[in-house]
Design an enzyme around this catalytic site. Structure first.
Site, PDB file in Angstrom:
ATOM      1  N   ASP A  15      18.356  -1.091  15.380  1.00  0.00           N
ATOM      2  CA  ASP A  15      18.432   0.332  15.098  1.00  0.00           C
ATOM      3  C   ASP A  15      17.004   0.865  15.230  1.00  0.00           C
ATOM      4  OD1 ASP A  15      19.540   2.837  14.013  1.00  0.00           O
ATOM      5  OD2 ASP A  15      18.324   2.340  12.263  1.00  0.00           O
ATOM      6  N   ASP A  17      15.501   4.590  13.941  1.00  0.00           N
ATOM      7  CA  ASP A  17      14.976   5.310  12.781  1.00  0.00           C
ATOM      8  C   ASP A  17      15.067   4.447  11.532  1.00  0.00           C
ATOM      9  OD1 ASP A  17      14.207   7.843  13.837  1.00  0.00           O
ATOM     10  OD2 ASP A  17      16.300   8.367  14.047  1.00  0.00           O
ATOM     11  N   ASP A 214      18.575  -0.573   8.963  1.00  0.00           N
ATOM     12  CA  ASP A 214      18.064  -0.172   7.648  1.00  0.00           C
ATOM     13  C   ASP A 214      19.133   0.507   6.806  1.00  0.00           C
ATOM     14  OD1 ASP A 214      17.962   2.207   9.386  1.00  0.00           O
ATOM     15  OD2 ASP A 214      17.042   3.167   7.643  1.00  0.00           O
TER      16      ASP A 214
END
Length: 334
Positions: A15, A17, A214
């Site tokens: 991922d 961001d 995250d």
């Protein structure tokens, strides 16, 4: 095959961001981690729910941060949404775009016609994140859906990570239309759906991919849905308290403070850690309560406590008996 966590996988899907960067600033160690994977010839891919940039733009952004990336390695929810619409609609069909120019460009490149008003008689509405999305375009989208247009959301992330803290994401904007229309989108394309991950694995001809994210509700849930192992890094949205409270569909295989965890033994990141103590910490369980004692690496304490909370101990049942443990639980807002 190396002895560290990453050595057990032939593809690492990141991922972006909260994992590689925050908005437009690289996270410490990200470039080095990707460079180390490339140095050992491990395939790398990037899967993002952010629909405000095209794959080539994301690759250029990453490369500018010192994280080498090719457009073919980047999968975005904008590109995936446009591809889905192209499969469902006749070529040239009008599609009302709610989002950034990147989403509009993806729709056009997919052979469809991006429009901006309900009066253009769109047969579909595609909604993705854009910093300039406001009331007027949401109004046009609402009218179009009420008139029968199919409603497709690129993703439903409630927030975006940033150096200032979580900011409203596309899911918050989707919620505006959901409230106005009293219904859900017809289709949500991005994570937690498994498509971005399975496509990345297929393109890389990978047999054993690892997903790194995250967010429990998108990255990890999507990895679980795809049947893939996952690593949660604590550099973005989901924190220790979220992990302790995670339901089974959102539980990662591993957890680490940051991407350096990829290059440590897998056993040092596996979660939960079924033991009475490790790394200077000790946990003692009594029914639906557990105490944490000692001092050491916070991630070790987190892994130990996950063994308790994932088997029935509520967050309110966690207490501390050492100063270090009290400070840690306070930092986790427990």
């Amino acid at each position: 095959m190396t002895a560290d966590l990453a050595g057990g996988y032939d593809l690492v899907v990141f991922d972006l961001d909260g994992v590689v960067y925050l908005i437009d600033k690289p996270i410490a160690g990200a470039a080095e981690a990707v460079g180390q994977l490339r140095g050992r010839k491990t395939a790398v891919a990037y899967a993002t729910n952010n629909a405000s940039r095209r794959a080539a733009d994301v690759a250029a952004l990453l490369t500018g941060m010192g994280v080498p990336a090719e457009p073919a390695e980047v999968l975005t929810s904008a590109g995936a949404a446009a591809a889905v619409l192209a499969e469902k609609l006749p070529a040239g069909s009008p599609v009302l775009v709610v989002g950034a120019d990147a989403l509009r460009d993806e729709v056009r490149e997919a052979g469809l016609t991006p429009v901006g008003a309900a009066g253009d008689e769109p047969v579909a509405v595609v909604q993705g994140y854009g910093p300039d999305v406001g009331w007027r375009v949401l109004t046009e989208a609402s009218l179009a859906v009420r008139a029968g247009a199919m409603w497709v959301a690129t993703n439903t992330d409630r927030t975006l990570p940033s150096p200032r803290g979580p900011l409203p994401g596309n899911g918050s904007l989707v919620a505006v239309l959901r409230t106005a229309l009293d219904r859900d989108p017809d289709l949500v394309v991005g994570k937690p759906g498994p498509a971005l991950f399975t496509t990345a694995a297929s393109q890389a001809h990978a047999e054993h991919p690892l997903v790194v994210g995250d967010r429990l509700d998108t990255d990890i849930r999507g990895a679980v849905a795809a049947g893939l192992d996952s690593l949660l890094v604590l550099t973005g949205v989901s924190g220790p308290a979220d992990l302790l409270a995670a339901d089974e569909p959102e539980r990662p295989t591993f957890v680490a403070a940051d991407l350096s965890g990829l290059f440590r033994p897998a056993a040092e990141a596996a979660v939960p850690l079924e033991a009475e103590g490790a790394g200077g910490w000790r946990v003692d369980r009594d029914g639906d309560t557990v105490t944490l004692d000692g001092d050491g690496d916070p991630v070790v304490a987190l892994r130990l406590l996950c063994a308790a909370t994932w088997s029935g101990v509520p967050l309110s049942g966690i207490t501390a008996t050492s100063d270090a443990a009290r400070e840690l639980l306070a930092a986790w807002k427990l």
